[in-house]
Scaffold this motif. Structure first.
Motif, PDB file in Angstrom:
ATOM      1  N   PRO A 247       0.799  -1.233   0.000  1.00  0.00           N
ATOM      2  CA  PRO A 247       0.000   0.000   0.000  1.00  0.00           C
ATOM      3  C   PRO A 247       0.830   1.280   0.000  1.00  0.00           C
ATOM      4  O   PRO A 247       0.519   2.228  -0.705  1.00  0.00           O
ATOM      5  CB  PRO A 247      -0.834  -0.129   1.273  1.00  0.00           C
ATOM      6  N   ALA A 248       1.903   1.310   0.809  1.00  0.00           N
ATOM      7  CA  ALA A 248       2.712   2.529   0.896  1.00  0.00           C
ATOM      8  C   ALA A 248       3.337   2.866  -0.443  1.00  0.00           C
ATOM      9  O   ALA A 248       3.315   4.007  -0.898  1.00  0.00           O
ATOM     10  CB  ALA A 248       3.794   2.361   1.965  1.00  0.00           C
ATOM     11  N   THR A 249       3.895   1.841  -1.099  1.00  0.00           N
ATOM     12  CA  THR A 249       4.529   2.067  -2.402  1.00  0.00           C
ATOM     13  C   THR A 249       3.492   2.365  -3.465  1.00  0.00           C
ATOM     14  O   THR A 249       3.667   3.267  -4.304  1.00  0.00           O
ATOM     15  CB  THR A 249       5.340   0.819  -2.808  1.00  0.00           C
ATOM     16  N   ALA A 250       2.394   1.627  -3.424  1.00  0.00           N
ATOM     17  CA  ALA A 250       1.377   1.759  -4.461  1.00  0.00           C
ATOM     18  C   ALA A 250       0.729   3.139  -4.463  1.00  0.00           C
ATOM     19  O   ALA A 250       0.438   3.708  -5.518  1.00  0.00           O
ATOM     20  CB  ALA A 250       0.308   0.682  -4.276  1.00  0.00           C
ATOM     21  N   THR A 251       0.499   3.693  -3.293  1.00  0.00           N
ATOM     22  CA  THR A 251      -0.224   4.964  -3.230  1.00  0.00           C
ATOM     23  C   THR A 251       0.673   6.182  -3.398  1.00  0.00           C
ATOM     24  O   THR A 251       0.168   7.282  -3.613  1.00  0.00           O
ATOM     25  CB  THR A 251      -0.968   5.102  -1.892  1.00  0.00           C
ATOM     26  N   GLU A 252       1.987   6.007  -3.325  1.00  0.00           N
ATOM     27  CA  GLU A 252       2.863   7.173  -3.407  1.00  0.00           C
ATOM     28  C   GLU A 252       2.739   7.898  -4.744  1.00  0.00           C
ATOM     29  O   GLU A 252       2.783   9.131  -4.810  1.00  0.00           O
ATOM     30  CB  GLU A 252       4.320   6.765  -3.164  1.00  0.00           C
ATOM     31  N   GLY A 253       2.575   7.137  -5.826  1.00  0.00           N
ATOM     32  CA  GLY A 253       2.417   7.780  -7.118  1.00  0.00           C
ATOM     33  C   GLY A 253       1.164   8.638  -7.160  1.00  0.00           C
ATOM     34  O   GLY A 253       1.179   9.763  -7.679  1.00  0.00           O
ATOM     35  N   LEU A 254       0.064   8.109  -6.595  1.00  0.00           N
ATOM     36  CA  LEU A 254      -1.182   8.871  -6.556  1.00  0.00           C
ATOM     37  C   LEU A 254      -1.031  10.098  -5.674  1.00  0.00           C
ATOM     38  O   LEU A 254      -1.486  11.193  -6.018  1.00  0.00           O
ATOM     39  CB  LEU A 254      -2.317   7.981  -6.044  1.00  0.00           C
ATOM     40  N   ARG A 255      -0.389   9.913  -4.524  1.00  0.00           N
ATOM     41  CA  ARG A 255      -0.166  11.040  -3.612  1.00  0.00           C
ATOM     42  C   ARG A 255       0.613  12.150  -4.317  1.00  0.00           C
ATOM     43  O   ARG A 255       0.289  13.331  -4.180  1.00  0.00           O
ATOM     44  CB  ARG A 255       0.597  10.579  -2.374  1.00  0.00           C
ATOM     45  N   TRP A 292       0.427  24.450   1.220  1.00  0.00           N
ATOM     46  CA  TRP A 292      -0.328  23.929   2.354  1.00  0.00           C
ATOM     47  C   TRP A 292       0.616  23.188   3.294  1.00  0.00           C
ATOM     48  O   TRP A 292       1.515  22.468   2.858  1.00  0.00           O
ATOM     49  CB  TRP A 292      -1.430  22.984   1.879  1.00  0.00           C
ATOM     50  N   THR A 293       0.392  23.358   4.600  1.00  0.00           N
ATOM     51  CA  THR A 293       1.279  22.726   5.576  1.00  0.00           C
ATOM     52  C   THR A 293       0.921  21.267   5.829  1.00  0.00           C
ATOM     53  O   THR A 293       1.707  20.543   6.416  1.00  0.00           O
ATOM     54  CB  THR A 293       1.229  23.482   6.905  1.00  0.00           C
ATOM     55  N   LEU A 294      -0.266  20.856   5.426  1.00  0.00           N
ATOM     56  CA  LEU A 294      -0.688  19.469   5.608  1.00  0.00           C
ATOM     57  C   LEU A 294      -0.955  18.835   4.255  1.00  0.00           C
ATOM     58  O   LEU A 294      -1.630  19.410   3.410  1.00  0.00           O
ATOM     59  CB  LEU A 294      -1.942  19.381   6.483  1.00  0.00           C
ATOM     60  N   ASP A 295      -0.427  17.642   4.064  1.00  0.00           N
ATOM     61  CA  ASP A 295      -0.624  16.889   2.830  1.00  0.00           C
ATOM     62  C   ASP A 295      -2.108  16.605   2.631  1.00  0.00           C
ATOM     63  O   ASP A 295      -2.833  16.345   3.592  1.00  0.00           O
ATOM     64  CB  ASP A 295       0.165  15.565   2.941  1.00  0.00           C
ATOM     65  N   PRO A 296      -2.605  16.637   1.394  1.00  0.00           N
ATOM     66  CA  PRO A 296      -4.036  16.402   1.167  1.00  0.00           C
ATOM     67  C   PRO A 296      -4.510  15.014   1.580  1.00  0.00           C
ATOM     68  O   PRO A 296      -5.712  14.811   1.752  1.00  0.00           O
ATOM     69  CB  PRO A 296      -4.201  16.612  -0.342  1.00  0.00           C
ATOM     70  N   LEU A 297      -3.601  14.074   1.738  1.00  0.00           N
ATOM     71  CA  LEU A 297      -4.003  12.741   2.181  1.00  0.00           C
ATOM     72  C   LEU A 297      -3.655  12.502   3.648  1.00  0.00           C
ATOM     73  O   LEU A 297      -3.709  11.380   4.125  1.00  0.00           O
ATOM     74  CB  LEU A 297      -3.339  11.668   1.298  1.00  0.00           C
ATOM     75  N   ASP A 298      -3.272  13.552   4.354  1.00  0.00           N
ATOM     76  CA  ASP A 298      -2.988  13.451   5.779  1.00  0.00           C
ATOM     77  C   ASP A 298      -4.309  13.485   6.545  1.00  0.00           C
ATOM     78  O   ASP A 298      -5.128  14.383   6.338  1.00  0.00           O
ATOM     79  CB  ASP A 298      -2.105  14.634   6.204  1.00  0.00           C
ATOM     80  N   PRO A 299      -4.548  12.523   7.448  1.00  0.00           N
ATOM     81  CA  PRO A 299      -5.819  12.513   8.188  1.00  0.00           C
ATOM     82  C   PRO A 299      -6.027  13.761   9.028  1.00  0.00           C
ATOM     83  O   PRO A 299      -7.156  14.171   9.291  1.00  0.00           O
ATOM     84  CB  PRO A 299      -5.715  11.258   9.059  1.00  0.00           C
ATOM     85  N   GLU A 300      -4.938  14.401   9.490  1.00  0.00           N
ATOM     86  CA  GLU A 300      -5.079  15.630  10.255  1.00  0.00           C
ATOM     87  C   GLU A 300      -5.680  16.737   9.387  1.00  0.00           C
ATOM     88  O   GLU A 300      -6.455  17.558   9.859  1.00  0.00           O
ATOM     89  CB  GLU A 300      -3.719  16.071  10.806  1.00  0.00           C
TER      90      GLU A 300
END
Length: 461
Positions: A247-255, A292-300
């Protein structure tokens, strides 16, 4: 500077916001010097407001008045002082009290050269004798004079007392215009009231306000379109990965694609509004130097905008444990937080990617989760609302109320339709958002921002 048909002097006591007024009217954050230090403007500086590309009105920033009482005494001592304008001309031809009143002389000289003047008042200050002395001195120049109450959005402003006192001095045509909290309706009222004092120039001032209104509408449309392009682009992203991908590797491209798309949008919007990027930092709006200080996929980031990730966050939490070792010693808490973001994207893949699995023969397609799209829409709308209400003289951080979830149901539906319509289309050999989807989302954004315009009207004269 090219001469315009109408010449307006901007005058007033030191540190009342004369330069700030010009910054907001010209949309130039770099015009002049704004400082809490006394008499930060030392010389007269002019700038033209354009109408259809041609100068319609020239505004002249002048030094602050500091000793109007002393100048008035000097004028009274001149021989044949019964003609106020002649007295001021005689004063200007002299040594200005051996240089003591050099700043006042610059103001009075510009007054005589101008068709009218705007007397800028800090409405947070009490009405004092110095203000009455200044108004009497300026009125002696024989030019129409309109008080402009500045900083009226402040809780410290006493607008009604100022209006009452100005009326008692015969100044019934007044305007309220906050240079920090921008109000498009108040700006139009300023020019309309100026036209009351300058009837021969009414038609030109009306053309100017119409031109500026059209520019404002075009700016809003362009900003909404930039946001719409980003939302449709992200909604249409399809990231193909092997079925057994981590999952970590797979989603990095999308992120990476989501981050890049949103950053292009932010860059475009800030460039349109011509603001200093240093003005944007937490906690009011989590944007620092245009990022933006928070990544769009960051839960915070999702929680900050009232967006629930539901089971996706729980899934991500589990993934966080799994990727902890692979992330080079990242703390368990950090890995869990990262995993929550990954989980949101991975959950989206399970929901929206499944129809693609059979076609891709051993691969799956990841797409942005609906909660991520909600976050992107919410914080871009929050940014647009803040910018539309921000004067170019503002120096503090943007103050705004974060949206809670999708800014509007119609906007949500338009973005999700773009996702399901296969919105990313081929255009000249490059992948580009479908124009029909972009137009639909743009229209929904303009409707959402209509609330900002109505709030602006509620604060105007």
């Amino acid at each position: 500077m090219t001469d315009a048909a109408l010449q307006i002097a901007v005058v007033g006591h030191t540190n009342t916001g004369k330069t700030s007024l010009l910054r907001t009217l010209t949309r130039e954050t770099g015009f002049g010097v704004v400082s809490a230090r006394s008499a930060s403007t030392r010389d007269v500086a002019g700038v033209a407001l354009l109408c259809d590309g041609a100068p319609m009105l020239s505004l002249f920033d002048t030094p602050g008045l500091e000793d109007a009482s002393g100048v008035a005494e000097a004028l009274a001592a001149l021989p044949d002082a019964t003609d106020p304008v002649a007295g001021i001309e005689r004063f200007l031809a002299g040594d200005h009290g051996q240089g003591r009143w050099e700043q006042e002389a610059k103001v009075l000289r510009q007054m005589l050269r101008s068709d009218a003047a705007l007397y800028v008042i800090d409405a947070r200050e009490p009405v004092q004798a110095k203000h009455r002395d200044e108004l009497r001195l300026l009125n002696a120049c024989g030019r129409p004079l309109m008080p402009v109450l500045n900083f009226v959005a402040s809780d410290e402003a006493d607008v009604e007392r100022w209006r009452s006192q100005l009326a008692r001095m015969g100044l019934h045509v007044q305007s309220s215009f906050d240079t920090v909290v921008y109000d498009a309706v108040a700006e139009q009222a300023l020019f309309d009231k100026l036209a009351t004092l300058l009837e021969p120039h009414r038609a030109g001032l009306q053309r100017l306000t119409q031109s500026r209104t059209a520019e404002r509408e075009a700016l809003t449309l362009a900003a909404c379109r930039a946001v719409a392009v980003m939302l449709v682009e992200v909604a249409g992203l399809r990231h193909e990965v092997p079925l057994d991908a981590d999952p970590a590797t797979a989603t990095e491209g999308l992120r990476h694609q989501v981050r890049a798309s949103e950053q292009r949008c932010v860059d475009a919007v800030l460039a349109l509004f011509q603001f200093d990027l240093q003005a944007y930092h937490p906690p009011e709006l989590p944007l620092t130097e245009g990022r933006w200080t928070l990544d769009p996929l960051d839960p915070e980031a999702l929680r900050a905008f009232g967006i629930r990730t539901g089971s996706a966050a729980a899934t991500g939490g589990a993934a966080g444990f799994a990727v902890d070792a692979a992330l080079g010693g990242m703390s368990l808490g950090a890995a869990t937080a990262l995993g929550a973001g990954l989980g949101a994207a991975w959950s989206g893949a399970q929901t929206f990617g499944r129809p693609w699995l059979d076609r891709l023969r051993g691969h799956q397609v990841l797409v942005a989760d609906p909660s991520t799209l909600a976050l992107l829409a919410a914080r871009q709308v929050a940014l647009l609302r803040a910018l539309l209400r921000r004067g170019h003289a503002a120096e503090g951080p943007v103050s705004t109320r974060n949206a809670q979830g999708w800014p509007g149901i119609a906007l949500r539906d338009a973005v999700l339709r773009a996702r399901h319509s296969g919105s990313v289309a081929e255009a000249s050999g490059t992948r580009a958002p479908n124009e029909a989807d972009v137009s639909a989302v743009t229209a929904r954004l303009i409707t959402v921002l209509g609330d900002t315009a109505r709030e602006s009207s509620a604060h105007s004269d």
